[in-house]
Structures are given as structure tokens and as C-alpha cells.
Design a protein around this motif. Structure first.
Motif, short mmCIF file in Angstrom:
data_model
loop_
_atom_site.label_atom_id
_atom_site.label_comp_id
_atom_site.label_asym_id
_atom_site.label_seq_id
_atom_site.Cartn_x
_atom_site.Cartn_y
_atom_site.Cartn_z
N UNK A 636 1.10 8.06 85.36
CA UNK A 636 0.55 7.49 86.81
C UNK A 636 -0.36 6.75 86.66
N UNK A 637 -0.44 6.20 85.62
CA UNK A 637 -0.93 4.72 85.18
C UNK A 637 -0.48 3.95 84.30
N UNK A 638 -0.10 2.43 84.27
CA UNK A 638 0.37 1.88 83.05
C UNK A 638 -0.50 0.83 83.58
N UNK A 639 -0.19 0.01 82.43
CA UNK A 639 -1.05 -1.40 81.78
C UNK A 639 -1.33 -1.26 80.51
N UNK A 640 -1.35 -2.74 80.03
CA UNK A 640 -2.14 -3.65 78.47
C UNK A 640 -3.46 -3.50 79.00
N UNK A 641 -4.16 -3.03 78.07
CA UNK A 641 -5.39 -3.63 77.37
C UNK A 641 -5.70 -5.06 77.64
N UNK A 642 -7.16 -4.68 78.15
CA UNK A 642 -7.69 -6.65 77.74
C UNK A 642 -8.35 -6.85 76.37
N UNK A 643 -9.23 -7.98 76.50
CA UNK A 643 -9.33 -8.56 74.97
C UNK A 643 -10.23 -7.51 74.43
N UNK A 644 -10.74 -6.65 75.78
CA UNK A 644 -11.75 -5.64 75.29
C UNK A 644 -11.43 -4.56 75.39
N UNK A 645 -10.27 -4.52 75.09
CA UNK A 645 -9.22 -3.43 75.17
C UNK A 645 -9.32 -2.21 76.27
N UNK A 646 -9.86 -2.44 77.40
CA UNK A 646 -10.25 -1.56 78.75
C UNK A 646 -9.05 -2.16 79.57
N UNK A 647 -8.73 -0.69 80.19
CA UNK A 647 -7.09 -1.35 81.26
C UNK A 647 -8.02 -0.01 82.75
N UNK A 648 -7.96 -0.63 83.49
CA UNK A 648 -8.54 -0.24 84.95
C UNK A 648 -7.47 0.99 85.35
N UNK A 649 -8.04 2.13 85.96
CA UNK A 649 -7.30 3.46 86.43
C UNK A 649 -7.06 3.27 88.07
N UNK A 650 -7.85 2.17 88.66
CA UNK A 650 -7.93 3.09 89.78
C UNK A 650 -9.00 3.63 90.06
N UNK A 651 -10.08 4.29 91.57
CA UNK A 651 -10.95 5.46 91.81
C UNK A 651 -9.86 6.28 92.21
N UNK A 652 -10.92 7.22 92.37
CA UNK A 652 -10.47 8.84 92.36
C UNK A 652 -9.64 9.18 91.29
N UNK A 653 -10.22 8.82 90.51
CA UNK A 653 -8.78 9.32 89.23
C UNK A 653 -7.77 11.09 89.37
N UNK A 654 -9.33 11.87 89.54
CA UNK A 654 -8.97 13.14 89.76
C UNK A 654 -8.95 13.83 91.07
#
Length: 701
Positions: A636-654
Motif C-alpha cells: 500500500x505504501x513504499x519508499x525510502x526512509x530519510x536520515x531520521x529513519x522516517x517515511x510518510x505514509x500519508x493521511x487516513x492510514x486506516x
């Protein structure tokens, strides 16, 4: 009404006739009248809290809304009067729709379920009718019961009932008819009957003074017994009695309130029998030896087993429009859940109409798409920002024990009391700010056809006649250990059916074995807004990603809730329940409200440091039926983490579907040739919203 303070006694007719006696006043309903009061300061709250019943109504004016947060029992009403609709020049001016909608949304956040509107001026009747209907529309759009209180003179005019045609409840003000020479009660009753003839669905409340009409502030006080006598004269014809007083009559109101509270309600005999209290049961009756429980709705003084509710009883849902059977929808318009969200977002009428039209066309998913399109970012940010209740809220329980079960367990009342005490102790330990009290125990015969059947009960046997129609001031618990099928909660009815649990022999259900308290706790959890968790595991064959079952450590994070155990409870239980409204039925489905507008996943390495530039794929499970979930191979989501190890999954995940929102997420974390899989659930999404922190996973990389 200026400085005049009102108090009200609201009668929710749980039985056709209730007999009572207060000293010399003999009135069938007077000892069971729920009371209401407009509070002005904290001393009112302190006085009322120990005396309030679940049916009581505590009212405030807009400037005192915060006082409601300290009220622990009862329903809440907001009163808007002429003083709240004035220009700086002290001329009347209608409050703007957006302004009133914002005020009603604020009131809903304080637990208000009723709007009282009072318009005392010299309008022409046509203009008064127009304004009354405008406010009625705003109240219903906000999901509130609308209570309108015009001047008595208006109602006594020919055709005067038209000024209250749009209200759910009309308050008849009678102070001009209360005289030291006598109470002109017939004029009051004539108005009540005219209102009912004009609109059979309207509820009528009658207002009573504590001073004679000569002078509201300085006239002679009406004696306590005389006030109670006046209440008795109209109590049988009205659904409620309001007490109308000024600041100088607070002590008189408290005298009346306390004296009414001292009388224990008495269950009436069947229709056609004598009106005096029925005799005590014979010693052979298993109920006779049972210990008394605290009095509650419809209980019998001195006896904790109540007879079945009379067939001709007239019930009311009070401050709630019952759910229709499909989708939690109310009268084809909007769900209570959606109404609360729109209140929180402080939508205007154009936005509300657009979102409600989307709901009618495609239920929750369509409504949420419409919200994303028509609401501002600021409005979306307001959704779900409700705070946990600070005070302990008590819910009365009335138990209906099926005749065969009662015969097997003649000590049912004492066992029920122990079960409830155990549940309350678990709630206290888990930080859940709700408690239950046993308001009464009665019996019913499932062989007697009542027209109310349990959908999952293949035996076609009946439930108590009032299972779907009793007032929401208590939860009705039907106990039948000999019934086939599943337990049946009915949150929109504030009722549950429980069958107990299997005993050590495993040969049948027992209402009072150790696990039966868990069963009762589970069903009461539905009354407080919690869902079933039967489908919250994933088998290896249903996992198309890494073909492994969900690990027990993650599965246990969900299974630790009160829906599966009697403690210690998961912290999620308290967060959900403590944020629910104080009155019944609760709104439900609230877990979809608590998801960030931008969910952020943070991945840590095995050393606890952020895992930078890791390739991440997020897979989401889907419920295939009520008992199973599956995970397909599409991220449902994919990408690379940034330097803080974070990745945005967008709104309304549920998402917007409450059923599908109870899901798991499998995260594939890849760094070079190394790969790891970690899980999180809807629970972590909710906590991310509440705490304002990322969803954090520690990998083994």
C-alpha cells in the motif's frame, strides 16, 4: 429568562404507571421522576453529583459549558435564551447559523445531547414559528434533541400549538396559573392535550414555580409539600416537570429535590389490579430470599427482582434517535458517528449538506472523500481532538434473568453483584473511567412470545419485551444460559444478551462460572464503544508476503484488551472508552477518528538508531469475513526512509470503514541484501494520533 434559574424534572416513561408516596401526597409517578437543573457554579455540581440518577438532565447556559465536565451522572442540555441573541444595543437579533453551529459543536464536545431554546418576546406568531423551525433544523443537524419553551400565553391562544410544531419537546410554562388561591391545573392539561393532538410524537414538559406568581424574586415561597402536590397533579399527563426558580430560591429547590429523592420507586401491579403496592413474594419464591440491590429504573423497593415490564408500557428513547438497522444510519440521514465528526470540524450548513448527501449515497467511505474535498485543513485537524473524560461515569444495569436460569441459580442477584464488582475493579485497575451499578434484577420467560427475537438464536425464543425499546438511562442485560447461538449485544438499544461460559465439564453453558464475568465484560465493552477482535490474527496460508503467521507478541498486543480478557487491560481500552460521550448509547466506531493526517513511520536499527535510506514496503491486511484476515502481495505504501529513519505514509492510514480499519500492517524493511519484517496494527496508528509521535518499529538490521 434573565437571572431566573430553572430546574427540571424529566419523566422518561419506562413504565405506564409508577406508584409512589411522599408523606401526604399520593401520586403514582412522583417518586420516580428524574430531575433536571440548570447549574450556575461548582456548588451546584457538588450538590447534584451524589443525588443524580442516569435519567437526570443537567443543563447549562453557553457561558457555563465547562461546568458539565465535572458532572458524573445524567444527560446534559444546553439552554440558549433571549440574552444570548442580542445586539450591543440590547435588541433581539437571531444568532447566525454558523455561530450557532459552532456553539452546538462545542456543546457536543462537553457531552451535550439536548438543545433547549427559549424565545420570550413580542414577535408576531408567524415570525416566532419561522425562528423556532430554523433552530430546530440546526439542532437536528447537530444530532441534538430539540426542546422549545414558548410563553404560556402563546400556547393558550387559538392555534397556539403551531408555534411549537417543529420541536421534539415542548415546555409548557405554568407560573401564571400557580396562585396562592389554587393551581389552575385544568388549563395546563388542556394545553398539553392540544399539543399532543396536533403532533402525537411531541413530548410535553410542564414547568412549575417555587414562588407564587405575584413576584418571582420576592413573592412568598410555595411550601415544599405544595410544590410536590403541584407536580403530582400534572405528572401523569406530562413526560417531564420543570421547576422554575430564581437565585433566592436555590435552597427551596434543593429541599424539593432531596425530598423527591428520598422516596423509593415501587413497581405497579398489572393493569386491572389494585393500585396499592403488591404483596411481598412468598418464601418459596427464589427472589424473596435474595439480598436487596440499590434502587434503579423500575426497581421494587425492598425486593431486588422486578416482575416483567407490562405489555402496554410506553417507552421513550429520551435524548437519542435510535439507530436504524442498516449501517448505524439514523433515519436515512446521517450516523451519530458522522454527526460528531462534523460537529468537531465546525462545518457550515453547505458543507454539512454535501457530506450528508455523500453519506446517503455511499456511507462512510463516500462521506470521508467528501470531507477531504470540502473541508479546510484547519477543519480536518479538529476531528478526533476530544479529550478523555476526567470524572468517573456510572452506568446503571438492569438484569433480566430468564426463568429457567433463575430456577437453577436462585442466588442470581448476589452472584450478579459479585460479577459487576469484579468488572469494576478491573476497570479501576485499567484506568477506565466508567463504573457499573446494579439497579435491579427481574425475570422473564423466553417461551412467552414478545415479538423480540435474538437474530443468532436458532431456537426462535424471545427476549424481554423491552429489549429494544427501554430508555437509555440504563443497560438491560438479558441472562439465559440455556440459549443456542452467540451472545447478542444491541448497542443502539443499550441492551445485551449473555449466555455465560462453559464450565469445567465443557458440557454446557453456566451463567456464573469464572469466565462468565469475562463474557459479561466483553458484551458491556460493546456498550462503551469497543469492537469484536475475532479477526485479528493472520494464518500463514493467508499471508501472501512472507507466508508467516502473525507473531504472538504482536497478536498479544491486541488480545490484551478487555474484549478478550478481564485484565490487565490494554491501554487502548481506556483511551477509546474515556473519550466516548458520557451518555448511552455511545457513538461507536471512534477508532477511525484517531488517525494522523500524515502518518509517519520511523524505522530504527537493532542498535536503536534511525535506519537511514532503508527501502520500505508496507502491506495492509484485509478482513475477508468476521473471523478472518488476509494479506495480499500488493504494498500500500513504499519508499525510502530519510536520515531520521522516517517515511510518510500519508493521511487516513486506516481508511473510513470501521470494520476494515481493525487491521494489521506488515512492513518489509530492506537494506542492501538484508531484509526484515515487522508488524504494527491500528492500535499503533491510534496512539500515534493521541501522542503526536511517529509509528516506531525497531528492526533487526
Amino acid at each position: 429568562m434573565g437571572k431566573i434559574r430553572m430546574a427540571g424534572a424529566f419523566i422518561l416513561a419506562a413504565l405506564t404507571v409508577l406508584a409512589g408516596s411522599i408523606e401526604s401526597v399520593q401520586c403514582e409517578t412522583i417518586s420516580t421522576i428524574p430531575l433536571a437543573y440548570i447549574i450556575l457554579d461548582a456548588s451546584d455540581v457538588e450538590f447534584l453529583n451524589p443525588l443524580l440518577r442516569p435519567t437526570d438532565i443537567v443543563a447549562v447556559r453557553p457561558e457555563n459549558l465547562a461546568l458539565l465536565d465535572g458532572v458524573t451522572v445524567g444527560r446534559k442540555l444546553l439552554l440558549i435564551g433571549p440574552k444570548h441573541e442580542k445586539t450591543p444595543e440590547v435588541r433581539w437579533q437571531a444568532m447566525k447559523d454558523d455561530e450557532m453551529a459552532a456553539l452546538l459543536a462545542q456543546a457536543r464536545r462537553h457531552g451535550v445531547t439536548m438543545l433547549g431554546y427559549n424565545l420570550e418576546n413580542s414577535f408576531h406568531a408567524e415570525k416566532l414559528v419561522e425562528r423556532e423551525r430554523q433552530v430546530a433544523g440546526l439542532a437536528r443537524a447537530a444530532g441534538l434533541v430539540y426542546v422549545f419553551g414558548p410563553l404560556m400565553g402563546r400556547l393558550m391562544e387559538t392555534g397556539g400549538e403551531a408555534v411549537a410544531g417543529g420541536a421534539d419537546v415542548v415546555v409548557v410554562q405554568t407560573q401564571a396559573l400557580q396562585k396562592s388561591s389554587g393551581f389552575e391545573v385544568q388549563k395546563v392539561l388542556d394545553v398539553v392535550r392540544r399539543l399532543r393532538k396536533a403532533n402525537p410524537d411531541v413530548k410535553v414538559h410542564v414547568q412549575i414555580m417555587l414562588r407564587y406568581r405575584q413576584d418571582r424574586e420576592n413573592g412568598p415561597l410555595i411550601p415544599v409539600d405544595k410544590v410536590i402536590e403541584h407536580i403530582g397533579l400534572i405528572a401523569g399527563e406530562a413526560e417531564a416537570v420543570w421547576l422554575f426558580s430564581g437565585p433566592q430560591t436555590t435552597s427551596r429547590f434543593r429541599e424539593v429535590f432531596s425530598k423527591l429523592r428520598q422516596a423509593a420507586p415501587v413497581v405497579p401491579p398489572p393493569a386491572g389490579e389494585r393500585s396499592s403496592p403488591p404483596p411481598a413474594p412468598p418464601k418459596s419464591d427464589p427472589a424473596a430470599a435474595a439480598p436487596a440491590t440499590s434502587s434503579g429504573p423500575g426497581t421494587k423497593a425492598g425486593n431486588n427482582v422486578m416482575p416483567p415490564v407490562p405489555r402496554n408500557a410506553r417507552f421513550t428513547t429520551g435524548a437519542w434517535v435510535p439507530f436504524a438497522r442498516l449501517g448505524g444510519q439514523t433515519a436515512g440521514d446521517t450516523s451519530p458517528h458522522l454527526a460528531r465528526i462534523l460537529d468537531e470540524a465546525v462545518v457550515n450548513e453547505e458543507q454539512r449538506r454535501a457530506i450528508q448527501a455523500a453519506y446517503q449515497a455511499g456511507a462512510n467511505p463516500a462521506a470521508w472523500q467528501a470531507m477531504a474535498a470540502v473541508l479546510t485543513g484547519e477543519q480536518l485537524d479538529r476531528i478526533g481532538r476530544r479529550q478523555p473524560q476526567a470524572a468517573i461515569i456510572n452506568h446503571a444495569l438492569v438484569f433480566a434473568v430468564e426463568a429457567q436460569t433463575l430456577k437453577r441459580h436462585p442466588d442470581a442477584a448476589e452472584r450478579i453483584k459479585s460479577m459487576v464488582e469484579r468488572i469494576n475493579a478491573s476497570f479501576e485497575a485499567g484506568g477506565i473511567r466508567r463504573r457499573f451499578s446494579v439497579a435491579g434484577v427481574r425475570t422473564y420467560d423466553k417461551q412467552e412470545k414478545t415479538g423480540v427475537r435474538q437474530p443468532a438464536n436458532s431456537g426462535g425464543l424471545s427476549l424481554p419485551a423491552d429489549y429494544e425499546t427501554h430508555p437509555h438511562d440504563y443497560i438491560l442485560v438479558a441472562m439465559d444460559e440455556n440459549a443456542p447461538g452467540a451472545n447478542w449485544p444491541c448497542p443502539w438499544c443499550s441492551s445485551v444478551e449473555v449466555h455465560g461460559a462453559r464450565g469445567d465439564s465443557g458440557t454446557g453453558k453456566d451463567m456464573f462460572v469464572e469466565r462468565s464475568a469475562l463474557v459479561l465484560c466483553h458484551e458491556l465493552g460493546h456498550m462503551l464503544g469497543l469492537p469484536d477482535f475475532y479477526a485479528l490474527g493472520i494464518e500463514a496460508k493467508d499471508n501472501a508476503v512472507n507466508h508467516e503467521p502473525i507473531p504472538s507478541d504482536n497478536y498479544g498486543q491486541v488480545r490484551g484488551t478487555m474484549m478478550d480478557d478481564l485484565g490487565p487491560f490494554h491501554a487502548w481500552d481506556a483511551e477509546i472508552i474515556n473519550r466516548e460521550i458520557a451518555t448511552l448509547p455511545v457513538v461507536n466506531h471512534s477508532w477511525i477518528d484517531y488517525q494522523p493526517r500524515d502518518s509517519v513511520l520511523q524505522v530504527l536499527g537493532k542498535d536503536g538508531a534511525p535506519l537511514r535510506q532503508a527501502e520500505v514496503k508496507v502491506y495492509r491486511s484485509r478482513r475477508t469475513n468476521y473471523y478472518r484476515q488476509a494479506l495480499d502481495g500488493t504494498p500500500r505504501h513504499q519508499g525510502k526512509t530519510d536520515d531520521a529513519g522516517k517515511l510518510s505514509l500519508g493521511p487516513n492510514l486506516l481508511g473510513a470503514d470501521p470494520f476494515q480499519a481493525l487491521c494489521f500492517f506488515l512492513v518489509e524493511i530492506r537494506q542492501g541484501e538484508r531484509v526484515d519484517y515487522r508488524w504494527f496494527s491500528f492500535i499503533e496508528v491510534n496512539f500515534s494520533f493521541w501522542r503526536g509521535t511517529p509509528i516506531t518499529l525497531q528492526s533487526r538490521l
